[in-house]
Enzyme design. Structure first.
Site, PDB file in Angstrom:
ATOM      1  N   SER A   1      -6.323  -0.577  13.333  1.00 20.58           N
ATOM      2  CA  SER A   1      -7.081   0.676  13.439  1.00 20.58           C
ATOM      3  C   SER A   1      -7.797   0.704  14.775  1.00 20.58           C
ATOM      4  O   SER A   1      -8.116  -0.349  15.336  1.00 20.58           O
ATOM      5  CB  SER A   1      -8.119   0.736  12.309  1.00 20.58           C
ATOM      6  OG  SER A   1      -9.070   1.756  12.546  1.00 20.58           O
TER       7      SER A   1
ATOM      8  N   TYR B   1     -15.471  -3.642   8.203  1.00 22.80           N
ATOM      9  CA  TYR B   1     -14.156  -2.975   8.252  1.00 22.80           C
ATOM     10  C   TYR B   1     -13.546  -3.118   9.648  1.00 22.80           C
ATOM     11  O   TYR B   1     -12.398  -3.547   9.799  1.00 22.80           O
ATOM     12  CB  TYR B   1     -14.262  -1.501   7.854  1.00 22.80           C
ATOM     13  CG  TYR B   1     -12.931  -0.795   8.013  1.00 22.80           C
ATOM     14  CD1 TYR B   1     -11.867  -1.102   7.168  1.00 22.80           C
ATOM     15  CD2 TYR B   1     -12.719   0.127   9.041  1.00 22.80           C
ATOM     16  CE1 TYR B   1     -10.618  -0.502   7.338  1.00 22.80           C
ATOM     17  CE2 TYR B   1     -11.480   0.732   9.211  1.00 22.80           C
ATOM     18  CZ  TYR B   1     -10.438   0.416   8.358  1.00 22.80           C
ATOM     19  OH  TYR B   1      -9.201   1.006   8.529  1.00 22.80           O
TER      20      TYR B   1
ATOM     21  N   ASN C   1       0.500  -2.866   5.275  1.00 24.38           N
ATOM     22  CA  ASN C   1      -0.327  -1.656   5.420  1.00 24.38           C
ATOM     23  C   ASN C   1      -1.467  -1.611   4.407  1.00 24.38           C
ATOM     24  O   ASN C   1      -2.490  -0.964   4.652  1.00 24.38           O
ATOM     25  CB  ASN C   1       0.620  -0.448   5.245  1.00 24.38           C
ATOM     26  CG  ASN C   1      -0.100   0.833   4.905  1.00 24.38           C
ATOM     27  OD1 ASN C   1      -0.703   1.453   5.763  1.00 24.38           O
ATOM     28  ND2 ASN C   1      -0.034   1.238   3.637  1.00 24.38           N
TER      29      ASN C   1
ATOM     30  N   GLY D   1       0.832  -1.204   0.000  1.00 23.45           N
ATOM     31  CA  GLY D   1       0.000   0.000   0.000  1.00 23.45           C
ATOM     32  C   GLY D   1       0.860   1.245   0.000  1.00 23.45           C
ATOM     33  O   GLY D   1       0.580   2.217   0.702  1.00 23.45           O
TER      34      GLY D   1
HETATM   35  P1  NDP Z   1      -4.975   5.152   1.418  1.00 26.10           P
HETATM   36  O1  NDP Z   1      -6.243   4.861   0.697  1.00 26.10           O
HETATM   37  O2  NDP Z   1      -4.390   6.514   1.332  1.00 26.10           O
HETATM   38  O3  NDP Z   1      -3.864   4.080   1.006  1.00 26.10           O
HETATM   39  C1  NDP Z   1      -4.181   2.717   0.936  1.00 26.10           C
HETATM   40  C2  NDP Z   1      -3.109   1.978   0.203  1.00 26.10           C
HETATM   41  O4  NDP Z   1      -3.456   0.593   0.175  1.00 26.10           O
HETATM   42  C3  NDP Z   1      -2.933   2.445  -1.208  1.00 26.10           C
HETATM   43  O5  NDP Z   1      -1.545   2.543  -1.476  1.00 26.10           O
HETATM   44  C4  NDP Z   1      -3.533   1.333  -2.039  1.00 26.10           C
HETATM   45  O6  NDP Z   1      -2.795   1.234  -3.234  1.00 26.10           O
HETATM   46  C5  NDP Z   1      -3.285   0.130  -1.150  1.00 26.10           C
HETATM   47  N1  NDP Z   1      -4.174  -0.983  -1.445  1.00 26.10           N
HETATM   48  C6  NDP Z   1      -5.515  -1.060  -1.269  1.00 26.10           C
HETATM   49  N2  NDP Z   1      -5.980  -2.238  -1.701  1.00 26.10           N
HETATM   50  C7  NDP Z   1      -4.899  -2.927  -2.145  1.00 26.10           C
HETATM   51  C8  NDP Z   1      -4.714  -4.205  -2.718  1.00 26.10           C
HETATM   52  N3  NDP Z   1      -5.746  -5.035  -2.935  1.00 26.10           N
HETATM   53  N4  NDP Z   1      -3.464  -4.598  -3.061  1.00 26.10           N
HETATM   54  C9  NDP Z   1      -2.420  -3.775  -2.868  1.00 26.10           C
HETATM   55  N5  NDP Z   1      -2.520  -2.552  -2.338  1.00 26.10           N
HETATM   56  C10 NDP Z   1      -3.750  -2.136  -1.984  1.00 26.10           C
HETATM   57  O7  NDP Z   1      -5.279   4.783   2.949  1.00 26.10           O
HETATM   58  P2  NDP Z   1      -4.365   4.877   4.277  1.00 26.10           P
HETATM   59  O8  NDP Z   1      -2.974   5.171   3.945  1.00 26.10           O
HETATM   60  O9  NDP Z   1      -5.087   5.756   5.214  1.00 26.10           O
HETATM   61  O10 NDP Z   1      -4.542   3.398   4.812  1.00 26.10           O
HETATM   62  C11 NDP Z   1      -3.465   2.489   4.968  1.00 26.10           C
HETATM   63  C12 NDP Z   1      -3.874   1.450   5.995  1.00 26.10           C
HETATM   64  O11 NDP Z   1      -4.135   2.071   7.235  1.00 26.10           O
HETATM   65  C13 NDP Z   1      -5.135   0.679   5.627  1.00 26.10           C
HETATM   66  O12 NDP Z   1      -4.965  -0.664   6.034  1.00 26.10           O
HETATM   67  C14 NDP Z   1      -6.216   1.365   6.473  1.00 26.10           C
HETATM   68  O13 NDP Z   1      -7.281   0.489   6.769  1.00 26.10           O
HETATM   69  C15 NDP Z   1      -5.423   1.714   7.705  1.00 26.10           C
HETATM   70  N6  NDP Z   1      -5.933   2.811   8.524  1.00 26.10           N
HETATM   71  C16 NDP Z   1      -6.275   4.031   7.996  1.00 26.10           C
HETATM   72  C17 NDP Z   1      -6.736   5.042   8.824  1.00 26.10           C
HETATM   73  C18 NDP Z   1      -7.156   6.368   8.322  1.00 26.10           C
HETATM   74  O14 NDP Z   1      -7.961   7.058   8.988  1.00 26.10           O
HETATM   75  N7  NDP Z   1      -6.662   6.846   7.182  1.00 26.10           N
HETATM   76  C19 NDP Z   1      -6.811   4.851  10.280  1.00 26.10           C
HETATM   77  C20 NDP Z   1      -6.440   3.536  10.723  1.00 26.10           C
HETATM   78  C21 NDP Z   1      -5.998   2.576   9.878  1.00 26.10           C
HETATM   79  P3  NDP Z   1      -3.350   0.855  -4.681  1.00 26.10           P
HETATM   80  O15 NDP Z   1      -4.762   1.346  -4.738  1.00 26.10           O
HETATM   81  O16 NDP Z   1      -2.430   1.530  -5.632  1.00 26.10           O
HETATM   82  O17 NDP Z   1      -3.200  -0.609  -4.708  1.00 26.10           O
HETATM   83  C1  8X3 Z   2      -9.728   4.145   9.967  1.00 24.72           C
HETATM   84  C2  8X3 Z   2     -10.223   4.906  11.156  1.00 24.72           C
HETATM   85  O1  8X3 Z   2     -12.312   5.504  12.487  1.00 24.72           O
HETATM   86  O2  8X3 Z   2     -12.388   5.796  10.062  1.00 24.72           O
HETATM   87  O3  8X3 Z   2      -9.407   2.863  10.304  1.00 24.72           O
HETATM   88  O4  8X3 Z   2     -12.455   3.594  11.032  1.00 24.72           O
HETATM   89  S1  8X3 Z   2     -11.924   4.933  11.175  1.00 24.72           S
END
Ligand code: NDP
Ligand code: 8X3
Length: 257
Positions: A143, A156, A90, A16
């Site tokens: 998360s 989720y 991630n 990711g």
């Molecule tokens: P983004 O959407 O900004 O980034 C998500 C990344 O995951 C992208 O690089 C995307 O890349 C990649 N991704 C998604 N699906 C796939 C797949 N099937 N295969 C490979 N890569 C994949 O989100 P965040 O950076 O915020 O999220 C990163 C992680 O943190 C996630 O697991 C999310 O659940 C978690 N998280 C996020 C929070 C938030 O509030 N933002 C809070 C807590 C946890 P691409 O589409 O190019 O494949």
């Molecule tokens: C992402 C944080 O609160 O939107 O995991 O679920 S929340």
């Protein structure tokens, strides 16, 4: 204090890496002299990051839901990127915020495929090398949604509960191997996360962040870097973070229920 782990000796693979936390983690470690492997689906983003970070970055295009591609990844990595010492698992997503009885089952399946099966397979693919070398660090992005239920969080949140418990169970299995495991569990953070959750609806996606200061991707990258560069005898099991502007909800009641 024992010496910290020197980032210059690390090979850090981040799934990711094309957005949000993953891209920030790549930049954070590259800045400290680590070699970085950026993994994601969007080729243009991967190529841009590879050009930005230079020869210390290798990019691998991969969907974590593709079991065969994930299994083949460790042996497909070229020198000097082949001995992954830090895996930041991630890649993941939320889709929708509808209550369970109205939610789209395909969205549920997509989240389970990426956040549960994809996560588990990615970790499984890199563990043997780490155990054989007697050193490594697995960082899993959970998360607060895995700990605290909220309306519409249904599958989720459950995938993130899996992530946290998987991390703890890995820690149990890996005792004595030299491999560390850390579950990083952020709250509200502004990335592309909401844009993905609301399927490109920018107005809906910006609403959670309106009028407050959320966590940034750099805040999470800093925490990951800190945990991974602590002296080798220190294992941070769980690291939960929220913006100062966020807290827990009270219990909900309905007098008419
Ligand atoms: P983004 O959407 O900004 O980034 C998500 C990344 O995951 C992208 O690089 C995307 O890349 C990649 N991704 C998604 N699906 C796939 C797949 N099937 N295969 C490979 N890569 C994949 O989100 P965040 O950076 O915020 O999220 C990163 C992680 O943190 C996630 O697991 C999310 O659940 C978690 N998280 C996020 C929070 C938030 O509030 N933002 C809070 C807590 C946890 P691409 O589409 O190019 O494949
Ligand atoms: C992402 C944080 O609160 O939107 O995991 O679920 S929340």
């Amino acid at each position: 204090m024992e010496p910290r782990v020197d980032a210059r000796g690390l090979v850090v693979l981040v799934t990711g890496a094309t957005a949000g936390f993953g891209a920030a983690v790549c930049r954070r470690f590259a800045r400290e002299g680590a070699r970085v492997i950026a993994v994601g689906r969007r080729a243009d983003r991967l190529e841009a990051l590879r050009r930005e970070l230079g020869p210390s970055c290798h990019a691998a295009r991969l969907d974590v839901r593709d079991a065969a591609a994930v299994a083949a990844l460790p042996s497909a990595l070229p020198e000097p990127f082949s001995r992954v010492s830090v895996l930041v698992a991630n890649a993941g997503l939320a889709l929708g915020l509808a209550p369970a009885h109205l939610a789209d089952v395909e969205d549920w399946e997509t989240m389970i495929a990426a956040n549960v099966a994809g996560l588990a397979r990615t970790v499984r693919a890199f563990l043997p090398g780490m155990v054989e070398r007697g050193a490594g660090h697995v960082v899993i992005l959970g998360s607060v949604a895995g700990d605290f239920p909220y309306p519409g969080g249904n599958v989720y949140g459950a995938t993130k509960a899996f992530a946290a418990q998987f991390a703890l169970n890995l820690k149990a299995d890996l005792l004595g191997t030299g491999v560390r495991v850390t579950s990083v569990e952020p709250g509200l953070a502004e990335t592309e996360f909401s844009l993905v959750r609301f399927k490109g609806d920018a107005a809906k996606a910006s609403e959670p962040y309106r009028g407050l200061k959320p966590l940034s991707a750099d805040d999470i990258a800093e925490a990951v870097h800190w945990a991974c560069t602590l002296p080798a005898h220190v294992n941070v099991n769980r690291l939960q973070m929220m913006p100062s502007a966020q807290a827990f909800g009270p219990f909900a009641f309905r007098r008419d229920a």
